[in-house]
Design a protein around this motif. Structure first.
Motif, PDB file in Angstrom:
ATOM      1  N   MET A  79      52.051   7.572 120.105  1.00  0.00           N
ATOM      2  CA  MET A  79      52.243   6.976 119.561  1.00  0.00           C
ATOM      3  C   MET A  79      52.803   6.041 119.236  1.00  0.00           C
ATOM      4  O   MET A  79      54.122   5.366 118.371  1.00  0.00           O
ATOM      5  N   ASN A  81      54.566   7.993 116.820  1.00  0.00           N
ATOM      6  CA  ASN A  81      55.978   8.238 116.270  1.00  0.00           C
ATOM      7  C   ASN A  81      56.952   7.297 117.454  1.00  0.00           C
ATOM      8  O   ASN A  81      58.355   6.935 116.900  1.00  0.00           O
ATOM      9  N   ASP A  82      56.368   7.087 118.334  1.00  0.00           N
ATOM     10  CA  ASP A  82      57.053   6.319 119.722  1.00  0.00           C
ATOM     11  C   ASP A  82      57.724   5.186 118.598  1.00  0.00           C
ATOM     12  O   ASP A  82      58.947   3.899 118.888  1.00  0.00           O
ATOM     13  N   VAL A  83      56.494   3.961 118.426  1.00  0.00           N
ATOM     14  CA  VAL A  83      56.396   3.254 117.218  1.00  0.00           C
ATOM     15  C   VAL A  83      57.820   3.120 116.446  1.00  0.00           C
ATOM     16  O   VAL A  83      58.808   2.543 115.860  1.00  0.00           O
ATOM     17  N   ARG A  84      57.260   4.425 115.388  1.00  0.00           N
ATOM     18  CA  ARG A  84      58.095   4.447 114.325  1.00  0.00           C
ATOM     19  C   ARG A  84      59.737   4.503 114.852  1.00  0.00           C
ATOM     20  O   ARG A  84      60.832   4.483 113.997  1.00  0.00           O
ATOM     21  N   THR A  85      59.904   5.182 116.038  1.00  0.00           N
ATOM     22  CA  THR A  85      61.480   5.459 116.046  1.00  0.00           C
ATOM     23  C   THR A  85      62.277   4.128 117.398  1.00  0.00           C
ATOM     24  O   THR A  85      63.085   4.387 117.293  1.00  0.00           O
ATOM     25  N   GLY A  86      61.360   3.319 117.319  1.00  0.00           N
ATOM     26  CA  GLY A  86      62.398   1.735 117.527  1.00  0.00           C
ATOM     27  C   GLY A  86      61.704   1.868 119.789  1.00  0.00           C
ATOM     28  O   GLY A  86      61.919   1.426 119.890  1.00  0.00           O
ATOM     29  N   MET A  87      60.835   2.639 119.473  1.00  0.00           N
ATOM     30  CA  MET A  87      60.577   2.428 120.898  1.00  0.00           C
ATOM     31  C   MET A  87      59.600   1.026 121.520  1.00  0.00           C
ATOM     32  O   MET A  87      60.236   0.454 122.755  1.00  0.00           O
ATOM     33  N   PHE A  88      59.175   0.577 120.996  1.00  0.00           N
ATOM     34  CA  PHE A  88      58.870  -0.801 121.049  1.00  0.00           C
ATOM     35  C   PHE A  88      59.279  -1.730 120.470  1.00  0.00           C
ATOM     36  O   PHE A  88      58.568  -2.460 120.004  1.00  0.00           O
TER      37      PHE A  88
END
Length: 95
Positions: A79, A81-88
């Motif tokens: 999660m 990593n997802d935040v860092r890559t802009g997914m959220f």
């Protein structure tokens, strides 16, 4: 206090007999209930980030209880990593 310790004066009500039984139906019902809670709390003036922090904390307790430390940590790392890559990525919201 955590997700397993209800606040003072709180009484849980059983789910109605007609409650959905399939996983997707349960997810949909819970998503609707969560959204209603979120909207009510913001209407009452609870800061948006406080609701989010409490929601994440409750989720972590639930994941730990169900899956243990290792699996929960792996999930949260994913999660992060997802935040860092802009997914959220969402625009900032003032309270």
């Amino acid at each position: 206090m955590n997700a397993f310790a209800p606040p003072n004066g709180f009484t849980a009500a059983p789910a109605p007999a007609s409650a959905p039984s399939g996983d997707e139906a349960i997810r949909t019902r819970l998503f609707d209930q969560f959204n209603a809670f979120w909207m009510n709390a913001t209407r009452e003036g609870v800061p948006y980030d406080m609701i989010g922090t409490m929601s994440v904390t409750a989720a972590v307790y639930g994941l730990l209880a169900k899956h243990g430390v290792g699996t929960t940590a792996e999930f949260l790392e994913g999660m992060a990593n997802d935040v860092r890559t802009g997914m959220f990525a969402v625009p900032p919201r003032p309270n």
